[in-house]
Write a protein that holds these residues in place. Structure first.
Motif, mmCIF file in Angstrom:
data_model
loop_
_atom_site.group_PDB
_atom_site.id
_atom_site.type_symbol
_atom_site.label_atom_id
_atom_site.label_comp_id
_atom_site.label_asym_id
_atom_site.label_seq_id
_atom_site.Cartn_x
_atom_site.Cartn_y
_atom_site.Cartn_z
ATOM 1 N N ALA A 4 35.295 18.999 30.700
ATOM 2 C CA ALA A 4 34.263 19.609 31.537
ATOM 3 C C ALA A 4 34.510 19.183 32.970
ATOM 4 N N PHE A 5 34.379 20.152 33.874
ATOM 5 C CA PHE A 5 34.492 19.864 35.297
ATOM 6 C C PHE A 5 33.104 19.611 35.832
ATOM 7 N N PHE A 6 32.975 18.551 36.584
ATOM 8 C CA PHE A 6 31.695 18.208 37.157
ATOM 9 C C PHE A 6 31.887 18.090 38.658
ATOM 10 N N GLY A 7 30.925 18.594 39.434
ATOM 11 C CA GLY A 7 31.047 18.475 40.887
ATOM 12 C C GLY A 7 30.224 19.557 41.541
ATOM 13 N N PRO A 8 29.841 19.345 42.809
ATOM 14 C CA PRO A 8 28.974 20.292 43.509
ATOM 15 C C PRO A 8 29.673 21.622 43.776
ATOM 16 N N PRO A 9 28.890 22.659 44.127
ATOM 17 C CA PRO A 9 29.504 23.923 44.509
ATOM 18 C C PRO A 9 30.422 23.696 45.707
ATOM 19 N N GLY A 10 31.592 24.294 45.683
ATOM 20 C CA GLY A 10 32.528 24.142 46.799
ATOM 21 C C GLY A 10 33.497 22.984 46.626
ATOM 22 N N ALA A 11 33.355 22.229 45.544
ATOM 23 C CA ALA A 11 34.232 21.059 45.352
ATOM 24 C C ALA A 11 35.652 21.470 44.992
ATOM 25 N N GLY A 12 35.804 22.709 44.508
ATOM 26 C CA GLY A 12 37.146 23.177 44.152
ATOM 27 C C GLY A 12 37.342 23.305 42.640
ATOM 28 N N LYS A 13 36.248 23.320 41.885
ATOM 29 C CA LYS A 13 36.349 23.400 40.420
ATOM 30 C C LYS A 13 37.059 24.681 40.000
ATOM 31 N N GLY A 14 36.671 25.796 40.623
ATOM 32 C CA GLY A 14 37.275 27.087 40.266
ATOM 33 C C GLY A 14 38.778 27.092 40.514
ATOM 34 N N ASN A 112 35.145 14.467 37.367
ATOM 35 C CA ASN A 112 34.134 14.506 38.427
ATOM 36 C C ASN A 112 34.809 14.636 39.783
ATOM 37 N N LEU A 113 34.705 15.830 40.349
ATOM 38 C CA LEU A 113 35.360 16.131 41.625
ATOM 39 C C LEU A 113 34.422 15.732 42.771
ATOM 40 N N ILE A 114 34.848 14.767 43.571
ATOM 41 C CA ILE A 114 33.968 14.203 44.608
ATOM 42 C C ILE A 114 34.411 14.668 46.001
ATOM 43 N N VAL A 115 33.482 15.335 46.705
ATOM 44 C CA VAL A 115 33.774 15.871 48.040
ATOM 45 C C VAL A 115 32.542 15.659 48.917
ATOM 46 N N VAL A 119 32.284 18.770 54.125
ATOM 47 C CA VAL A 119 33.469 19.518 53.686
ATOM 48 C C VAL A 119 33.050 20.654 52.732
ATOM 49 N N LEU A 120 32.075 20.377 51.875
ATOM 50 C CA LEU A 120 31.589 21.404 50.940
ATOM 51 C C LEU A 120 31.050 22.612 51.694
ATOM 52 N N LEU A 121 30.188 22.326 52.695
ATOM 53 C CA LEU A 121 29.568 23.398 53.468
ATOM 54 C C LEU A 121 30.638 24.260 54.135
ATOM 55 N N GLU A 122 31.607 23.590 54.736
ATOM 56 C CA GLU A 122 32.666 24.306 55.434
ATOM 57 C C GLU A 122 33.453 25.194 54.460
ATOM 58 N N ARG A 123 33.776 24.646 53.287
ATOM 59 C CA ARG A 123 34.546 25.423 52.299
ATOM 60 C C ARG A 123 33.749 26.611 51.769
ATOM 61 N N LEU A 124 32.465 26.379 51.489
ATOM 62 C CA LEU A 124 31.643 27.442 50.901
ATOM 63 C C LEU A 124 31.426 28.582 51.893
ATOM 64 N N LEU A 125 31.199 28.218 53.158
ATOM 65 C CA LEU A 125 30.919 29.261 54.147
ATOM 66 C C LEU A 125 32.178 30.075 54.444
ATOM 67 N N ARG A 126 33.336 29.489 54.217
ATOM 68 C CA ARG A 126 34.593 30.199 54.420
ATOM 69 C C ARG A 126 34.889 31.156 53.269
#
Ligand code: AMP
Length: 189
Positions: A4-14, A112-115, A119-126
């Motif tokens: 299982a991948f764990f981590g916030p949206p934008g961490a790069g799980k996909g 557990n992908l830690i970011v 950095v998350l905000l920047e990745r998600l908005l892009r």
């Protein structure tokens, strides 16, 4: 292998899931992707899920549990699977425990992908998905902290969690994951 991948949206799980599932020849079980496909197809499930997704809220647990439960029944999951975006709440985690216990197939690892949040905000908005506007992204990060982050304790108590530094290029993160997976496989042999 059952992961299982764990981590916030934008961490790069996909992104990492695409590589990892090919590396291990296991199916990628992304509840977000399954739900988006259902929305596009206009199924009953999709219609029920659409508003939640657009507002950055979690769909009701029953829907997420149903979609994963049905997917796990498919024959390709016999060789293992990678869960991405599930479980996200305590009741989803409990349902997953029950499902896997029934099958006698515990998870091998929780990655557990830690970011950091900037950095998350920047990745998600892009990224520019329909649920990637600033307002919705902030909501999704809040929901993650409130509902999903606390689940880590459950898996830490079972020593299943492997922390991964999710900063840097996708290739750098892939290399860190590969090292962990290869170590686990060597030990299991
Ligand atoms: P994701 O692609 O994992 O970022 O998920 C996108 C959206 O799908 C989330 O913001 C939720 O609205 C919904 N979603 C995905 N997985 C779940 C889940 N396990 N439980 C509830 N909602 C989910």
């Amino acid at each position: 292998m059952r992961l299982a991948f764990f981590g916030p949206p934008g961490a790069g799980k996909g992104t990492q899931s695409t590589w990892l599932t090919a590396y291990l020849s296991i199916p990628h079980l992304s509840t977000g992707e399954m739900l988006r496909a259902a929305v596009e197809q206009g199924t009953e499930l999709g219609q029920a899920a659409q508003k939640y997704i657009e507002f950055g809220q979690l769909v009701p647990d029953e829907l997420a549990i149903q979609i994963v439960g049905e997917r796990l029944e498919q024959p390709d999951c016999r060789s293992g699977f990678l869960l991405d975006g599930f479980p996200r709440t305590a009741s989803q985690a409990a349902a997953l425990d029950a499902l896997l216990e029934q099958r006698g197939e515990p998870l091998d690892m929780v990655l557990n992908l830690i970011v950091p949040e900037d950095v998350l905000l920047e990745r998600l908005l892009r990224r520019g998905r329909v649920d990637d506007t600033r307002e919705v992204v902030q909501k999704r990060l809040q929901v993650f902290q409130a509902e999903t982050a606390p689940l880590l304790k459950r898996y830490q108590a079972r020593s299943q969690v492997r922390p991964i530094d999710g900063r840097g290029t996708p290739e750098e993160v892939t290399q860190r994951i590969k090292t962990l997976i290869d170590q686990y496989r060597t030990k299991a042999d």
